[in-house]
Motif scaffolding. Structure first.
Motif, PDB file in Angstrom:
ATOM      1  N   ASP A   1      46.646  38.038  37.547  1.00  0.00           N
ATOM      2  CA  ASP A   1      45.518  37.125  37.710  1.00  0.00           C
ATOM      3  C   ASP A   1      44.806  36.910  36.379  1.00  0.00           C
ATOM      4  OD1 ASP A   1      45.951  36.892  40.410  1.00  0.00           O
ATOM      5  OD2 ASP A   1      44.400  38.328  40.987  1.00  0.00           O
ATOM      6  N   PHE A   2      44.097  35.802  36.315  1.00  0.00           N
ATOM      7  CA  PHE A   2      43.196  35.611  35.196  1.00  0.00           C
ATOM      8  C   PHE A   2      42.020  36.585  35.353  1.00  0.00           C
ATOM      9  CE2 PHE A   2      44.220  31.725  32.645  1.00  0.00           C
ATOM     10  CZ  PHE A   2      45.529  31.621  33.087  1.00  0.00           C
ATOM     11  N   PRO A   3      41.289  36.890  34.277  1.00  0.00           N
ATOM     12  CA  PRO A   3      40.221  37.888  34.336  1.00  0.00           C
ATOM     13  C   PRO A   3      39.292  37.682  35.537  1.00  0.00           C
ATOM     14  CG  PRO A   3      40.539  37.208  32.072  1.00  0.00           C
ATOM     15  CD  PRO A   3      41.429  36.324  32.909  1.00  0.00           C
ATOM     16  N   GLY A   4      39.018  38.779  36.200  1.00  0.00           N
ATOM     17  CA  GLY A   4      38.170  38.736  37.380  1.00  0.00           C
ATOM     18  C   GLY A   4      38.940  38.707  38.680  1.00  0.00           C
ATOM     19  N   GLY A   5      40.250  38.414  38.601  1.00  0.00           N
ATOM     20  CA  GLY A   5      41.074  38.398  39.801  1.00  0.00           C
ATOM     21  C   GLY A   5      41.409  39.803  40.263  1.00  0.00           C
ATOM     22  N   ALA A   6      41.922  39.911  41.490  1.00  0.00           N
ATOM     23  CA  ALA A   6      42.169  41.217  42.096  1.00  0.00           C
ATOM     24  C   ALA A   6      43.177  42.050  41.314  1.00  0.00           C
ATOM     25  CB  ALA A   6      42.655  41.037  43.532  1.00  0.00           C
ATOM     26  N   THR A   7      44.142  41.406  40.658  1.00  0.00           N
ATOM     27  CA  THR A   7      45.144  42.160  39.904  1.00  0.00           C
ATOM     28  C   THR A   7      44.785  42.299  38.426  1.00  0.00           C
ATOM     29  OG1 THR A   7      46.488  40.196  39.421  1.00  0.00           O
ATOM     30  CG2 THR A   7      46.941  41.348  41.489  1.00  0.00           C
ATOM     31  N   ASN A   8      43.623  41.797  38.041  1.00  0.00           N
ATOM     32  CA  ASN A   8      43.168  41.908  36.653  1.00  0.00           C
ATOM     33  C   ASN A   8      41.636  41.874  36.635  1.00  0.00           C
ATOM     34  OD1 ASN A   8      43.293  42.022  33.842  1.00  0.00           O
ATOM     35  ND2 ASN A   8      43.706  39.828  33.593  1.00  0.00           N
TER      36      ASN A   8
END
Length: 406
Positions: A214-221
């Motif tokens: 994910d882009f920053p802030g996403g569940a995988t990042n």
């Protein structure tokens, strides 16, 4: 007319006598206690297998294996009906990083499979027995199948979508979002005779190795420590910049409508999926916690009754336990008799394929020297089992036929 005994027939009689004597010796060893039995068995020889020391050799220049193959294990006598005694497991190719998604094209007479981490689709040609690159890059394709019109279906981890390759060579996007939100990373899929496509959508492809995070802030990042654009500059061209949906199993209708048929609450982290040969039962594998998940699946297989475009009567079908060892499932296929052939992860000696009958009883095993992610039936008679196992592709001729078109 008088028959003359030739040296060849004498050799044959000698071979038969030797075989009978060996068989008698084998029977005798079963009556010997403890060390005497082991010593007698050692004198006769132990064929190399996955678990012997030294282990069995694999590949093009490996010595031939004795029949029946010692790595094919009959647990229930009914499994013998699916086996050809005079054949062996063969490793036909190696070189992948993570081999997945085998699917057979009856029209083209080839097997397609994915190297998810390698970002390549490969093709095994039946006529030549050779493997070559088919699509590169493959957008980190994972699961593959063929619909009832012979068109290839694929899930793409990188673009987090399901696609179909048309007969003219063009590509159609089947599904890349639900309710205005991007899918996670469709994993495995199966066609239905009514034209629908059923697929699982866990988050396993939302990583550096099998797609992009994910882009920053996403569940995988969540903390933005990973740059999803490195080596994947077109990642932002898709809608799936951040994970927006829970895991689910979807049904795509030929009209273009997409429905959730199994929710995350019903079955965490859905992975492998297949129908019974009569399409009255849907099998779905629940696997471990994916990136960004708060919980994970239990590494077992569930069954559902198919009622039109919906499912009902969820039940726990297979626990994937063998000798007290849990063998993690991934992908699976059904044969025309209703048996379920399941790829399995586990320690050496348990990795490979587990075969269950339609009642969920374990009837047989196929040991491989690598973890088996997925499998498919192929060949002109659809009686060859192709197994994508970690870095390699294996093949075994059987006395069963695959039920699904791909």
């Amino acid at each position: 007319m008088q028959q003359h005994t030739t040296p060849l027939s004498a050799d044959r009689r000698l071979s038969r006598r030797t075989l009978m004597q060996t068989t008698t010796a084998l029977a005798a060893t079963a009556l010997l206690p403890g060390a005497a039995s082991a010593q007698a068995a050692a004198a006769l020889g132990t064929p190399p297998s996955v678990i012997t020391n030294p282990p069995r050799q694999w590949g093009r220049f490996a010595p031939p294996e004795i029949y029946p193959d010692p790595d094919i294990i009959v647990i229930d006598p009914s499994f013998k009906q699916s086996l050809l005694g005079i054949t062996a497991i063969h490793r036909v190719w190696t070189g992948a990083k993570w081999a997945e998604g085998p699917a057979w094209s009856s029209e083209g007479q080839y097997l397609v499979f994915s190297d998810v981490q390698g970002n390549v689709q490969y093709r095994y040609a039946w006529e030549t027995g050779m493997v070559s690159k088919f699509r590169s890059p493959s957008n980190n394709s994972n699961g593959n199948s063929f619909d009832f019109q012979g068109r290839q279906l694929s899930t793409e981890d990188f673009f987090r979508r399901v696609v179909r390759w048309e007969h003219d060579g063009s590509m159609s996007v089947i599904a890349d979002g639900f309710g205005g939100k991007a899918l996670n990373s469709p994993n495995d899929l199966v066609p239905h005779p009514d034209g629908s496509i059923w697929f699982t959508d866990p988050p396993y492809g939302d990583t550096l190795s099998e797609g992009h995070p994910d882009f920053p802030g996403g569940a995988t990042n969540p903390n933005g420590t990973l740059n999803p654009l490195l080596g994947a500059e077109n990642a932002e061209a898709i809608g799936g910049l951040r994970r927006e949906l829970t895991n689910a199993v979807y049904r795509w209708d030929p009209s273009g409508h997409l429905d959730v048929v199994i929710t995350e609450d019903q079955l965490p982290d859905p992975n492998g999926i297949c129908f019974s040969p009569d399409y009255k039962t849907l099998y779905v594998i629940s696997t471990g916690r994916g990136p960004g998940d708060s919980r994970g699946g239990d590494g077992t297989i569930y069954a559902f009754d198919v009622q039109g475009s919906r499912v009902a009567n969820q039940r726990h079908f297979i626990d994937m336990m063998v000798d007290g060892v849990h063998c993690g499932p991934d992908g699976m296929r059904a044969d025309t008799a209703g048996n379920l052939w399941c790829g399995a992860a586990g320690p050496l000696g348990y990795a490979g394929v587990l075969v269950y009958n339609s009642l969920g009883k374990l009837i047989g095993r196929i040991r491989l020297p690598e973890i088996c992610a997925n499998l498919a039936f192929g060949g002109p008679k659809r009686n060859h089992l192709f197994m994508t196992a970690s870095q390699s592709l294996y093949m075994l001729q059987v006395q069963a036929q695959g039920a699904a078109p791909g």
